[in-house]
Design a protein around this motif. Structure first.
Motif, PDB file in Angstrom:
ATOM      1  N   PRO A  34       3.384   7.663  -2.329  1.00  0.00           N
ATOM      2  CA  PRO A  34       4.146   7.309  -3.543  1.00  0.00           C
ATOM      3  C   PRO A  34       5.553   7.893  -3.557  1.00  0.00           C
ATOM      4  CG  PRO A  34       2.448   8.948  -4.022  1.00  0.00           C
ATOM      5  CD  PRO A  34       2.205   8.488  -2.625  1.00  0.00           C
ATOM      6  N   GLU A  35       5.729   9.114  -3.031  1.00  0.00           N
ATOM      7  CA  GLU A  35       7.059   9.723  -3.049  1.00  0.00           C
ATOM      8  C   GLU A  35       8.025   8.950  -2.154  1.00  0.00           C
ATOM      9  OE1 GLU A  35       6.724  13.790  -2.015  1.00  0.00           O
ATOM     10  OE2 GLU A  35       5.526  14.334  -3.782  1.00  0.00           O
ATOM     11  N   GLN A  36       7.566   8.607  -0.950  1.00  0.00           N
ATOM     12  CA  GLN A  36       8.424   7.844  -0.045  1.00  0.00           C
ATOM     13  C   GLN A  36       8.712   6.452  -0.598  1.00  0.00           C
ATOM     14  OE1 GLN A  36       5.904   9.658   0.720  1.00  0.00           O
ATOM     15  NE2 GLN A  36       6.390  11.014   2.430  1.00  0.00           N
ATOM     16  N   ALA A  37       7.716   5.839  -1.247  1.00  0.00           N
ATOM     17  CA  ALA A  37       7.921   4.508  -1.823  1.00  0.00           C
ATOM     18  C   ALA A  37       8.944   4.552  -2.951  1.00  0.00           C
ATOM     19  CB  ALA A  37       6.596   3.946  -2.327  1.00  0.00           C
ATOM     20  N   ALA A  38       8.865   5.588  -3.793  1.00  0.00           N
ATOM     21  CA  ALA A  38       9.835   5.720  -4.884  1.00  0.00           C
ATOM     22  C   ALA A  38      11.236   5.988  -4.347  1.00  0.00           C
ATOM     23  CB  ALA A  38       9.400   6.842  -5.825  1.00  0.00           C
ATOM     24  N   GLU A  92       0.807  -1.216   0.000  1.00  0.00           N
ATOM     25  CA  GLU A  92       0.000   0.000   0.000  1.00  0.00           C
ATOM     26  C   GLU A  92       0.840   1.265   0.000  1.00  0.00           C
ATOM     27  OE1 GLU A  92      -2.552  -0.208   3.334  1.00  0.00           O
ATOM     28  OE2 GLU A  92      -3.605  -2.020   2.666  1.00  0.00           O
ATOM     29  N   ALA A  93       2.169   1.120   0.049  1.00  0.00           N
ATOM     30  CA  ALA A  93       3.019   2.307   0.134  1.00  0.00           C
ATOM     31  C   ALA A  93       2.948   3.145  -1.129  1.00  0.00           C
ATOM     32  CB  ALA A  93       4.468   1.892   0.400  1.00  0.00           C
ATOM     33  N   SER A  94       2.898   2.491  -2.296  1.00  0.00           N
ATOM     34  CA  SER A  94       2.861   3.244  -3.551  1.00  0.00           C
ATOM     35  C   SER A  94       1.580   4.051  -3.694  1.00  0.00           C
ATOM     36  CB  SER A  94       2.995   2.283  -4.734  1.00  0.00           C
ATOM     37  OG  SER A  94       1.958   1.312  -4.703  1.00  0.00           O
ATOM     38  N   THR A  95       0.517   3.645  -2.997  1.00  0.00           N
ATOM     39  CA  THR A  95      -0.756   4.366  -3.084  1.00  0.00           C
ATOM     40  C   THR A  95      -0.854   5.469  -2.042  1.00  0.00           C
ATOM     41  OG1 THR A  95      -1.826   2.356  -3.902  1.00  0.00           O
ATOM     42  CG2 THR A  95      -3.254   4.095  -3.058  1.00  0.00           C
ATOM     43  N   LYS A  96      -0.495   5.146  -0.804  1.00  0.00           N
ATOM     44  CA  LYS A  96      -0.633   6.118   0.279  1.00  0.00           C
ATOM     45  C   LYS A  96       0.527   7.109   0.328  1.00  0.00           C
ATOM     46  CE  LYS A  96      -3.357   3.056   3.238  1.00  0.00           C
ATOM     47  NZ  LYS A  96      -3.466   2.403   4.573  1.00  0.00           N
TER      48      LYS A  96
END
Length: 232
Positions: free
Chosen positions: A128-132, A122-126
């Motif tokens: 996205p900047e931190q996931a990238a 769910e990181a890319s949805t909630k």
């Protein structure tokens, strides 16, 4: 008489008992409540009322702890924890990954290899900047770890070569029978090449002189002429 060594269940039960004792301590008014109650002149609670309420509350707390955390319940919880521990060990399941532990050293090769490629489903949805950002750092860290591994292998290979060369000793030089520039073998080959040229020239001169005439020479005269030509 020396007592028997406590078992794992005994140790876990003792730990649970110590925590229950902490939870069973009588409740007391906090300094903040006491100061606030003292400053309120007309609405202040009487100390006797506070003491009576605390007495009843602590009595109920003590009764609750006896019923909820009795010796049998403590033993049962300790046995369950022990069983879960051994079952996890038999399956080879780790309780937690090293990279997720607090204080993990991300310079360790084993920790870097455990890092997942994505932070979470769910990181890319909630976020996205931190996931990238995490994916970028994970790829960079993995690449640097691979470069470090290659460099470490190269250093080990050089060390083995150094040790092999060291077996020859400090005074060990290049063998004389090896063909090297300006070496002994090269000098001898150059001498042989010059000698062969002189022999070829001498033989050619003899053939030119012997054309059209009979030469009745024994072995000694012929050898003398060849030596004379070579000497000239």
């Amino acid at each position: 008489m020396v007592g028997s060594t406590p078992t794992i269940i005994d140790l876990k039960t003792a730990f649970l008992r110590s925590q229950i004792i902490l939870l069973s301590q009588p409740l007391r008014p906090s300094p903040t409540f006491t100061a606030s109650n003292s400053s309120a002149e007309e609405n202040a609670l009487r100390q006797k009322a506070i003491d009576d309420a605390l007495l009843k509350l602590n009595h109920q707390l003590k009764q609750h702890n006896k019923l909820a955390y009795g010796p049998q319940a403590q033993r049962h919880v300790a046995e369950q924890v022990d069983m879960l521990y051994w079952n996890a060990g038999e399956r080879g399941v780790k309780v937690g990954e090293d990279w997720a532990e607090r204080g993990a050293d991300y310079r360790e090769e084993s920790v870097i290899e455990q890092l997942p490629e994505a932070w979470g489903e769910e990181a890319s949805t909630k976020a996205p900047e931190q996931a990238a950002k995490y994916a970028e750092l994970q790829q960079r860290l993995t690449a640097l770890n691979e470069q470090r591994r290659v460099a470490r292998e190269r250093v080990e290979r050089y060390r083995r070569m150094r040790d092999l060369v060291g077996l020859l000793g400090e005074d060990a030089g290049v063998q004389e029978n090896l063909v090297t520039r300006n070496g002994a073998v090269e000098v001898e080959l150059e001498k042989m090449r010059r000698l062969m040229l002189r022999v070829e020239r001498g033989v050619g001169a003899l053939e030119e002189r012997g054309e059209g005439a009979e030469m009745d020479l024994d072995g000694e005269d012929e050898e003398g002429k060849i030596l004379a030509l070579l000497g000239g």
